[in-house]
Design a protein around this motif. Structure first.
Motif, PDB file in Angstrom:
ATOM      1  N   GLN A 154       0.827  -1.207   0.000  1.00  0.00           N
ATOM      2  CA  GLN A 154       0.000   0.000   0.000  1.00  0.00           C
ATOM      3  C   GLN A 154       0.862   1.259   0.000  1.00  0.00           C
ATOM      4  O   GLN A 154       0.618   2.203  -0.751  1.00  0.00           O
ATOM      5  N   ASN A 155       1.878   1.278   0.846  1.00  0.00           N
ATOM      6  CA  ASN A 155       2.747   2.450   0.923  1.00  0.00           C
ATOM      7  C   ASN A 155       3.447   2.720  -0.404  1.00  0.00           C
ATOM      8  O   ASN A 155       3.547   3.871  -0.848  1.00  0.00           O
ATOM      9  N   LEU A 156       3.927   1.661  -1.046  1.00  0.00           N
ATOM     10  CA  LEU A 156       4.617   1.843  -2.326  1.00  0.00           C
ATOM     11  C   LEU A 156       3.658   2.265  -3.425  1.00  0.00           C
ATOM     12  O   LEU A 156       3.972   3.130  -4.241  1.00  0.00           O
ATOM     13  N   ALA A 157       2.480   1.649  -3.454  1.00  0.00           N
ATOM     14  CA  ALA A 157       1.514   1.954  -4.515  1.00  0.00           C
ATOM     15  C   ALA A 157       1.064   3.407  -4.461  1.00  0.00           C
ATOM     16  O   ALA A 157       0.947   4.077  -5.491  1.00  0.00           O
ATOM     17  N   LEU A 158       0.817   3.910  -3.256  1.00  0.00           N
ATOM     18  CA  LEU A 158       0.337   5.286  -3.132  1.00  0.00           C
ATOM     19  C   LEU A 158       1.425   6.318  -3.433  1.00  0.00           C
ATOM     20  O   LEU A 158       1.120   7.482  -3.686  1.00  0.00           O
ATOM     21  N   ALA A 159       2.681   5.863  -3.418  1.00  0.00           N
ATOM     22  CA  ALA A 159       3.788   6.774  -3.734  1.00  0.00           C
ATOM     23  C   ALA A 159       4.249   6.658  -5.188  1.00  0.00           C
ATOM     24  O   ALA A 159       5.131   7.404  -5.617  1.00  0.00           O
ATOM     25  N   ASP A 160       3.652   5.741  -5.945  1.00  0.00           N
ATOM     26  CA  ASP A 160       4.078   5.465  -7.319  1.00  0.00           C
ATOM     27  C   ASP A 160       3.013   5.970  -8.290  1.00  0.00           C
ATOM     28  O   ASP A 160       1.923   5.399  -8.401  1.00  0.00           O
ATOM     29  N   GLU A 161       3.320   7.041  -8.998  1.00  0.00           N
ATOM     30  CA  GLU A 161       2.354   7.633  -9.921  1.00  0.00           C
ATOM     31  C   GLU A 161       1.983   6.703 -11.064  1.00  0.00           C
ATOM     32  O   GLU A 161       0.937   6.879 -11.698  1.00  0.00           O
ATOM     33  N   LYS A 162       2.828   5.711 -11.335  1.00  0.00           N
ATOM     34  CA  LYS A 162       2.553   4.787 -12.443  1.00  0.00           C
ATOM     35  C   LYS A 162       1.907   3.480 -11.981  1.00  0.00           C
ATOM     36  O   LYS A 162       1.680   2.591 -12.801  1.00  0.00           O
ATOM     37  N   ALA A 163       1.631   3.364 -10.693  1.00  0.00           N
ATOM     38  CA  ALA A 163       1.012   2.130 -10.182  1.00  0.00           C
ATOM     39  C   ALA A 163      -0.314   1.878 -10.884  1.00  0.00           C
ATOM     40  O   ALA A 163      -1.103   2.799 -11.112  1.00  0.00           O
ATOM     41  N   ARG A 164      -0.551   0.619 -11.212  1.00  0.00           N
ATOM     42  CA  ARG A 164      -1.780   0.256 -11.922  1.00  0.00           C
ATOM     43  C   ARG A 164      -2.868  -0.247 -10.990  1.00  0.00           C
ATOM     44  O   ARG A 164      -4.053  -0.204 -11.324  1.00  0.00           O
ATOM     45  N   GLY A 165      -2.481  -0.763  -9.825  1.00  0.00           N
ATOM     46  CA  GLY A 165      -3.474  -1.287  -8.906  1.00  0.00           C
ATOM     47  C   GLY A 165      -2.828  -1.760  -7.623  1.00  0.00           C
ATOM     48  O   GLY A 165      -1.600  -1.856  -7.513  1.00  0.00           O
ATOM     49  N   ALA A 184     -10.138 -16.283  -6.702  1.00  0.00           N
ATOM     50  CA  ALA A 184     -11.011 -16.068  -7.860  1.00  0.00           C
ATOM     51  C   ALA A 184     -11.309 -14.581  -8.037  1.00  0.00           C
ATOM     52  O   ALA A 184     -11.238 -14.039  -9.153  1.00  0.00           O
ATOM     53  N   ALA A 185     -11.616 -13.892  -6.930  1.00  0.00           N
ATOM     54  CA  ALA A 185     -11.904 -12.458  -7.001  1.00  0.00           C
ATOM     55  C   ALA A 185     -10.649 -11.672  -7.376  1.00  0.00           C
ATOM     56  O   ALA A 185     -10.712 -10.686  -8.121  1.00  0.00           O
ATOM     57  N   SER A 186      -9.499 -12.101  -6.866  1.00  0.00           N
ATOM     58  CA  SER A 186      -8.241 -11.419  -7.177  1.00  0.00           C
ATOM     59  C   SER A 186      -7.925 -11.507  -8.666  1.00  0.00           C
ATOM     60  O   SER A 186      -7.503 -10.523  -9.291  1.00  0.00           O
ATOM     61  N   LEU A 187      -8.105 -12.694  -9.233  1.00  0.00           N
ATOM     62  CA  LEU A 187      -7.831 -12.863 -10.666  1.00  0.00           C
ATOM     63  C   LEU A 187      -8.787 -12.033 -11.510  1.00  0.00           C
ATOM     64  O   LEU A 187      -8.390 -11.444 -12.526  1.00  0.00           O
ATOM     65  N   ASP A 188     -10.051 -11.957 -11.093  1.00  0.00           N
ATOM     66  CA  ASP A 188     -11.001 -11.102 -11.804  1.00  0.00           C
ATOM     67  C   ASP A 188     -10.574  -9.634 -11.723  1.00  0.00           C
ATOM     68  O   ASP A 188     -10.685  -8.890 -12.706  1.00  0.00           O
ATOM     69  N   PHE A 189     -10.108  -9.225 -10.567  1.00  0.00           N
ATOM     70  CA  PHE A 189      -9.630  -7.853 -10.361  1.00  0.00           C
ATOM     71  C   PHE A 189      -8.489  -7.529 -11.318  1.00  0.00           C
ATOM     72  O   PHE A 189      -8.461  -6.466 -11.942  1.00  0.00           O
ATOM     73  N   LEU A 190      -7.557  -8.459 -11.462  1.00  0.00           N
ATOM     74  CA  LEU A 190      -6.413  -8.238 -12.347  1.00  0.00           C
ATOM     75  C   LEU A 190      -6.847  -8.170 -13.812  1.00  0.00           C
ATOM     76  O   LEU A 190      -6.307  -7.384 -14.587  1.00  0.00           O
ATOM     77  N   VAL A 191      -7.824  -8.970 -14.186  1.00  0.00           N
ATOM     78  CA  VAL A 191      -8.352  -8.909 -15.548  1.00  0.00           C
ATOM     79  C   VAL A 191      -8.998  -7.549 -15.804  1.00  0.00           C
ATOM     80  O   VAL A 191      -8.831  -6.945 -16.869  1.00  0.00           O
ATOM     81  N   GLU A 192      -9.727  -7.046 -14.802  1.00  0.00           N
ATOM     82  CA  GLU A 192     -10.362  -5.735 -14.943  1.00  0.00           C
ATOM     83  C   GLU A 192      -9.332  -4.623 -15.100  1.00  0.00           C
ATOM     84  O   GLU A 192      -9.531  -3.673 -15.855  1.00  0.00           O
ATOM     85  N   LEU A 193      -8.220  -4.745 -14.387  1.00  0.00           N
ATOM     86  CA  LEU A 193      -7.145  -3.756 -14.527  1.00  0.00           C
ATOM     87  C   LEU A 193      -6.627  -3.743 -15.954  1.00  0.00           C
ATOM     88  O   LEU A 193      -6.355  -2.674 -16.516  1.00  0.00           O
ATOM     89  N   ASP A 194      -6.463  -4.912 -16.537  1.00  0.00           N
ATOM     90  CA  ASP A 194      -5.987  -5.004 -17.913  1.00  0.00           C
ATOM     91  C   ASP A 194      -6.977  -4.345 -18.858  1.00  0.00           C
ATOM     92  O   ASP A 194      -6.597  -3.645 -19.789  1.00  0.00           O
TER      93      ASP A 194
END
Length: 212
Positions: free
Chosen positions: A107-118, A198-208
């Motif tokens: 969480q800390n890294l993602a919120l500090a990374d402007e290019k984070a995808r999810g 299952a929900a995590s994999l769906d989440f990653l597909v949605e990000l794509d």
């Protein structure tokens, strides 16, 4: 391997690579369950990096892992090691993920990374700065109840995340143990783990799909 060894494997033969994921371990260290999770994500077409923030050490209890963390320099040192591992990978946009302690780090890294995808959080969250701002999608999987993530804390975390601008999705698993995805721990709940993945994999597909 470098100072903070990590495994960076491409997906197994099959689906085209969808996401670049950096997956951080819990206070137990880089255990087989983390490698198994990474393999599950790779089988779905993702490239997964698994930094070893404990430099080869694993522990039989959360308390022992927390004690090592303090001896090594505390949360600031863990974040430094995490940044060292993730920074060379971040140019193309990472999905940050983690288990418990690793979730807080992610969480800390993602919120500090402007290019984070999810941001994919399993069993753990972190506090947010008052001026935090992000538009990344966030998915959290958490036991209900969870002794390490009290209800009041989770409610405040959710509101702060939403106020920061994140799209937040929370999945609760009543009766499961804290680290219910780790099959080698007493916390393990097979049904909850399968639902979470299952929900995590769906989440990653949605990000794509969002990137397209």
């Amino acid at each position: 391997m470098g100072d903070h060894g990590w495994v960076a494997d491409s997906p197994a033969e099959g689906p085209e690579t969808v996401a670049q994921i950096v997956l951080f371990h819990s206070a137990y260290g880089l255990r087989p369950a983390v490698h198994a999770a990474a393999d599950r994500l790779r089988a779905a077409g993702h490239t997964v990096h698994t930094p070893d923030l404990f430099e080869g050490r694993t522990f039989d209890s959360i308390e022992d892992g927390q004690a090592y963390q303090e001896e090594a320099g505390g949360s600031e040192e863990m974040l430094r090691r995490a940044v060292t591992a993730a920074a060379p990978l971040s140019e193309g946009g990472l999905v940050y993920a983690g288990f418990s302690l690793g979730g807080a780090i992610a969480q800390n890294l993602a919120l500090a990374d402007e290019k984070a995808r999810g941001l994919l959080l399993l069993h753990g969250t972190s506090d947010l700065r008052e001026d935090a701002a992000t538009e990344i999608p966030v998915q959290l999987h958490i036991a209900e109840p969870d002794p390490f993530e009290p209800e009041d804390w989770l409610n405040a975390w959710y509101l702060r995340m939403r106020r920061a601008g994140a799209e937040v999705e929370v999945h609760r698993y009543r009766g499961a143990g804290h680290l219910f995805t780790d099959s080698e721990l007493p916390d393990y709940d097979a049904q909850a783990a399968e639902r979470a993945w299952a929900a995590s994999l769906d989440f990653l597909v949605e990000l794509d799909g969002q990137e397209d």
